[in-house]
Design a protein around this motif. Structure first.
Motif, PDB file in Angstrom:
ATOM      1  N   UNK A   1       0.833  -1.206   0.000  1.00 14.23           N
ATOM      2  CA  UNK A   1       0.000   0.000   0.000  1.00 14.23           C
ATOM      3  C   UNK A   1       0.871   1.261   0.000  1.00 14.23           C
ATOM      4  N   UNK A   2       1.860   1.274   0.885  1.00 14.23           N
ATOM      5  CA  UNK A   2       2.721   2.448   0.955  1.00 14.23           C
ATOM      6  C   UNK A   2       3.523   2.612  -0.322  1.00 14.23           C
ATOM      7  N   UNK A   4       2.510   1.804  -3.221  1.00 14.74           N
ATOM      8  CA  UNK A   4       1.555   2.389  -4.168  1.00 14.74           C
ATOM      9  C   UNK A   4       1.453   3.880  -3.956  1.00 14.74           C
ATOM     10  N   UNK A   5       1.397   4.264  -2.689  1.00 16.92           N
ATOM     11  CA  UNK A   5       1.301   5.679  -2.378  1.00 16.92           C
ATOM     12  C   UNK A   5       2.544   6.429  -2.837  1.00 16.92           C
ATOM     13  N   UNK A   8       2.325   6.921  -6.464  1.00 15.39           N
ATOM     14  CA  UNK A   8       1.320   7.914  -6.817  1.00 15.39           C
ATOM     15  C   UNK A   8       1.814   9.313  -6.507  1.00 15.39           C
ATOM     16  N   UNK A   9       2.452   9.461  -5.358  1.00 14.17           N
ATOM     17  CA  UNK A   9       2.952  10.773  -4.982  1.00 14.17           C
ATOM     18  C   UNK A   9       4.018  11.237  -5.960  1.00 14.17           C
ATOM     19  N   UNK A  11       4.295  10.321  -8.995  1.00 13.84           N
ATOM     20  CA  UNK A  11       3.610  10.624 -10.252  1.00 13.84           C
ATOM     21  C   UNK A  11       2.927  11.988 -10.159  1.00 13.84           C
ATOM     22  N   UNK A  12       2.315  12.264  -9.017  1.00 13.77           N
ATOM     23  CA  UNK A  12       1.622  13.539  -8.850  1.00 13.77           C
ATOM     24  C   UNK A  12       2.607  14.697  -8.878  1.00 13.77           C
ATOM     25  N   UNK A  14       5.507  14.738 -10.306  1.00 11.58           N
ATOM     26  CA  UNK A  14       5.982  14.833 -11.682  1.00 11.58           C
ATOM     27  C   UNK A  14       4.952  15.544 -12.535  1.00 11.58           C
TER      28      UNK A  14
END
Lengths: 457, 288
Positions: A1-2, A4-5, A8-9, A11-12, A14
């Motif tokens: 889960x972490x 994944x986070x 995502x972070x 990616x965000x 970027x």
């Protein structure tokens, strides 16, 4: 889960960097359409002496531009503008055999800009036209000074460039941020008695100047002039509804709103219209009176002609300027099969071309060999030309190109608004001597506000 | 300050948050059901707005434009699922990269089709103006947004919680292998999830069109805007999306009122704090 986070972070972040960094202006930056000849990308030329001209007297001029981002300074406007600059040179007898323009795309990153400019220098360019956002100005100025290559900066010329990070090799052919805001302050506070303002804009160098200097100049006229709220937004922000709602709801409402952020002005006005914002405040900006903004908003039923003010260096009533516009449109139709009206960044590029042409013609007339950037710098410092009724030269202490500025308010012609026609009336003409800050003013501001004490020694 | 100083910005913030809720809810559906983080969610937000613009101008009806934007993105969601099917369930980085590539491709296509000038559509006359509630005045269109978003959210909840389709979705989210072993066509369910997830984003974009206008290159910005909602609500936590979106809307209002110079930073800062303190999200239960 972490994990994944984290992905995502990353990616965000970027995404944020890619979406927001370095974007400027009004978002009128299209990619080259299918079937067109494409941007004038010149191949790299490795065979020349770094820092010098090629043999045979050919002069190389570099052009660095942001080709693939939002902004009036890139894409179609830049492409057409550059073609007209080349035509200007050709008409003066300086075709590609005499003067070669070498193009580089700087992308969105300041470090890439330096690299591109270095490539241009190594390709033999003795001067560079930088058609880039004002955010990158200080980087360009620093590079110019370090490399002794004059850079003609075709964007808003901020105090960060003229005071804090000034380089003797930078030449500004764009709007002077201080001067522009000084005109607005004189018109708003001096003539209209406005007592307060709200600022909603990006946090680029020019935008920062806009707010700081509006207060500075406004308080010279009325010491009680003050800011009721200031919002700094990212370049890609389009949701101002909460800000507008807040400004509408607070006890002291702004009498004027300075909106700086190009593209965002359309979203701002749309949302302001929904809240009846103009019942409390007029909106001032450099683009709110522009042809590519007004029809969009008029068609949406939200444009307020009585409450929209701005200033522009475009002398659209001038016959010679009309000829330039026609040439611009002709090239646009030939290359892109679309009608494009020049914007102010097109003019900055044009003026950069004119200044360089003037310098090269002087060198030829006086048998001066432009062997390096230092020679070209000296020539640029002495150029003088007139076009569209306005006199141009570079001031000696900040290398700001002089130009007249026209304060306008929007006019409802009653007919369908043409995206090619300026929907505004000139209410005041400000000459460069009137509105540009003097050396003393800049020195005082530098010491008091920026902590810069040695700039004008 | 009187009460309207706080109420109107709060309502506006919530309305803005609810637009993003729709897109974020669609994304969470795809994350929870397929484990796919669709980097192109912002692109479909933009596409929904673009189709709404074309149809709305042609028909003179914003509502018809919204319907068209939603339907087009609904069917394109199916195509997207088909293109991702070979890699779903394998390395997450693959789906991230593929959807990122799709986002960039769509970005360029949008610019070719629509150009880069900002365009917009007038809202219908019956949605213009302000509604007076006591001492407050709120734009009608923002109340419409709140109503539409909550209605869609309610419909989404009903489908998810009360229908066989929703039951199937929940079962797949819980245990895909078991559901497949029972003979349920999992791929069809996946496709439906994708189509609904993408359509929600398309509808959100269409809803946002009269407020922010249409910018062909707005995909990355639209994606970035929903990330705080996803993280704060809990990645893949469908139930947490709505309270998270409302929370973000309230945060924006608070920032506008009390921290104007940090307005843009507040959602990001809160997101980072949530990751540090409760990485599974504020509105979800702790994983065992």
């Amino acid at each position: 889960m972490k994990k994944l986070l984290c992905l995502l972070l990353a990616a965000a972040l970027l995404t944020g960097i890619l979406a927001g960094c370095g974007n400027n202006s009004d978002g009128t930056e299209p990619s080259v359409p299918e079937g067109s000849s494409g941007p004038a990308t010149e191949p790299n030329d490795p065979g020349t002496t770094p820092g010098g001209t090629t043999s045979g007297g050919k002069i190389k001029l570099g052009v660095v531009a942001t080709l693939a981002a939002d902004g009036k300074i890139s894409g179609y406007y830049f492409e057409i503008g550059l073609r007209l600059v080349k035509k200007m040179f050709a008409d003066a007898g300086l075709d590609e055999n005499s003067v070669e323009f070498v193009l580089r795309d700087q992308g969105e990153d300041g470090s890439v800009l330096k690299q591109r400019m270095t490539e241009l220098k190594e390709a033999g360019c003795v001067g560079i036209i930088a058609a880039i956002a004002d955010d990158f100005g200080p980087v360009a100025a620093q590079w110019a000074g370090e490399n002794s290559v004059p850079v003609l900066f075709c964007s808003n010329y901020s105090t960060e460039m003229t005071i804090t990070n000034y380089s003797d090799y930078i030449f500004g052919t764009g709007l002077n941020a201080w001067g522009f805001i000084k005109v607005l302050a004189q018109e708003a506070v001096g003539k209209r008695g406005i007592k307060n303002y709200a600022y909603v804009g990006t946090d680029g160098a020019g935008a920062a100047d806009a707010e700081n200097i509006l207060l500075y100049e406004g308080q010279k006229i009325n010491p009680d002039f003050h800011c009721v709220a200031s919002y700094r937004m990212s370049q890609t922000e389009t949701d101002f509804s909460t800000i507008i709602a807040t400004l509408m709801s607070q006890e002291e409402k702004p009498q004027m709103t300075l909106q700086q952020g190009g593209n965002a002005v359309i979203s701002f006005v749309m949302q302001a219209g929904m809240y009846d914002y103009y019942s409390i405040s007029s909106v001032w900006s450099d683009v709110i009176i522009m042809p590519f903004v007004v029809p969009t908003l008029v068609n949406a039923g939200v444009y307020n002609f009585d409450g929209s003010f701005g200033a522009t260096p475009l002398a659209w009533w001038d016959d010679d300027f009309a000829d330039y516009c026609e040439a611009f449109r002709t090239v646009g139709k030939e290359v892109y099969d679309t009608d494009y009206q020049p914007v102010e960044y097109s003019m900055y590029l044009y003026w950069a071309g004119e200044a360089l042409l003037n310098a090269i013609q002087t060198a030829r007339a006086e048998n001066i060999d432009i062997t390096d950037g230092q020679v070209l710098k000296g020539l640029l410092e002495n150029v003088s030309f007139t076009d569209f009724g306005s006199e141009h030269h570079f001031r000696d202490f900040d290398h700001q190109l002089t130009m007249d500025l026209f304060f306008v308010d929007a006019v409802d012609s009653g007919e369908e608004h043409d995206h090619l026609a300026m929907p505004a009336d000139v209410t005041a003409v400000h000459s460069a001597d009137d509105y540009l800050p003097t050396m003393e003013e800049m020195k005082t501001y530098g010491i008091e506000k920026l902590g810069v004490t040695d700039r004008f020694d | 300050m009187n009460l309207s100083t706080y109420v109107v910005p709060l309502i506006t913030g919530v309305a803005s948050g609810l637009i993003l809720y729709l897109s974020a809810a669609g994304m969470n559906l795809m994350i929870s059901g397929l484990g796919v983080i669709n980097f192109g969610q912002g692109a479909f937000f933009v596409l929904g707005a673009g189709v709404c613009l074309i149809v709305g101008k042609a028909t003179g009806s914003l509502l018809q434009g919204m319907a068209a934007g939603t339907l087009v993105t609904f069917f394109l969601g199916g195509l997207l699922e088909l293109s991702l099917r070979p890699v779903v369930g394998k390395k997450m980085e693959l789906t991230l990269m593929i959807t990122m590539g799709i986002a960039y491709i769509l970005d360029d296509i949008f610019e070719i089709v629509w150009g880069s000038s900002v365009q917009t559509l007038a809202i219908p006359v019956w949605l213009r103006g302000l509604v007076t509630v006591g001492s407050f005045q709120i734009p009608k269109y923002y109340l419409f947004i709140i109503g539409a978003a909550l209605l869609i959210g309610l419909a989404f909840w009903i489908v998810f919680e009360k229908t066989r389709l929703g039951m199937r979705f929940r079962a797949i989210i819980s245990n895909r292998d078991m559901v497949e072993a029972l003979g349920v066509n999992v791929h069809l369910s996946y496709m439906m999830m994708f189509m609904i997830g993408i359509a929600l984003s398309g509808f959100a974009g269409a809803l946002n069109l009269p407020i922010s206008g249409f910018t062909a290159t707005g995909a990355m910005g639209a994606f970035g805007a929903i990330v705080p909602i996803l993280v704060i609500g809990g990645l893949g936590n469908i139930q947490g999306t709505l309270p998270s979106a409302v929370f973000i809307g309230v945060l924006s209002a608070v920032a506008a009122l009390f921290l104007p110079k940090l307005y843009n930073l507040v959602p990001t800062v809160v997101m980072v704090l949530v990751i540090m303190i409760k990485p599974q999200g504020l509105f979800t239960r702790k994983e065992r």
